[in-house]
Design an enzyme around this catalytic site. Sequence first.
Site, PDB file in Angstrom:
ATOM      1  CB  THR A   1      -4.977 -10.884   7.390  1.00  0.00           C
ATOM      2  OG1 THR A   1      -4.105  -9.687   6.956  1.00  0.00           O
ATOM      3  CG2 THR A   1      -5.203 -11.849   6.311  1.00  0.00           C
TER       4      THR A   1
ATOM      5  CG  MET B   1      -2.062  -0.979   1.133  1.00  0.00           C
ATOM      6  SD  MET B   1      -3.222  -1.199  -0.217  1.00  0.00           S
ATOM      7  CE  MET B   1      -4.189   0.131   0.302  1.00  0.00           C
TER       8      MET B   1
ATOM      9  CB  SER C   1       5.810  -0.412   6.531  1.00  0.00           C
ATOM     10  OG  SER C   1       5.319  -0.704   5.210  1.00  0.00           O
TER      11      SER C   1
END
Length: 378
Positions: free
Chosen positions: A338, A128, A194
Amino acid sequence: MDFYRPLLRPLLLSQLNVDPEWLTRNALGFLATLARSRSPLAANLRSYLRQTYGFQDPRLAMSLWGLTFATPVGLAAGFDKDGIAAPLWSDLGFGFAELGTVTALAQPGNPRPRLFRIPQDLAAFNRMGFNNASAEALADTLRGYFPEGQRSIPIGINLGKSKLTPLSGAVSDYVSSFRSLRSLGDYFVVNVSSPNTPGLRSLQAVTELEPILAALQAENTEQRPLLLKIAPDLVDEEVVAIAHLAQRQQLAGIIATNTTIDKSLLSVEHLPGRREPLATEAGGISGAPLRSRSTEVIRLLHRTTQGQLPIIGVGGIFSAEDAWQKIVAGASLVQVYTGWVYEGPLLVKTIQQGLLERLDSAGLPNLAAAVGSAAIDS
């Protein structure tokens, strides 16, 4: 009645060419509309959500950092980046919600497609790139929702580095975001783990990380709990070094873990709808493949700090047993994302009911007594 599993889950798991990001954006948009509405219909819908998905038992309540978590299951960062559904997460049974990741500068994130579901592995693959409207925009949203500062559950805010900011400017970038939001969150998370912002993970090195944490703590005049989110791909020695740094900088805790870049954990050779070999695809993996390593990191952190540094466990939680394993490894709280998408909104309630069953089986009075109970050296 739960409509998710019979109606929405089949669409998620189907082979139809449905963009997962489109599904997520529309689901979040519906929740945001519900959060903003003052209509009787919206009030009735929110009441329905609370009755269907809410569950509390005092044995599951946790007290950390002067905050009360009525339930130990929270929403992980990444779903509600801009906080547009912030008041709704308690209606869905969450004990806390982490917003973000947000950055000092607004940014669109990486090119699409950038989110993929891999049902055969119960996994997601994302790149993302911290798409968000900026820390200041989140501050405006939270002021609008909570003008008196009163929130029904603790709200965490996950801070990242703006892509346009060079690594040499990381300290000022994180501090800028924190200044915009420091009075609006119950705890804050420094995200240096990330894989989707170039060079970001290099900030996990102690020499790079210490100035960031020191500057944030110097700015932290209201003494908000400050946590660090780490990657599962660190070797054990790096995890230990970060744990010692966290204690030295008097951090409130660590979140373990972010997504992994270990593509060997997936059974597929290509991402859905893509021809490129998986090995060449940039991004991070979440979901079931992450479960084991994230629990290992939690156990190592708990042992290293002798249980003195609270841990929020995240990664591969699809059931009460998954959550329980992270708690007995050393996590005081857990987060889902998730697994919540795959299993549906009832997962939060199911986890809590299952945790109570495990407390009874273990003869433990409350969840706090279970934290780290299986983290001793074998």
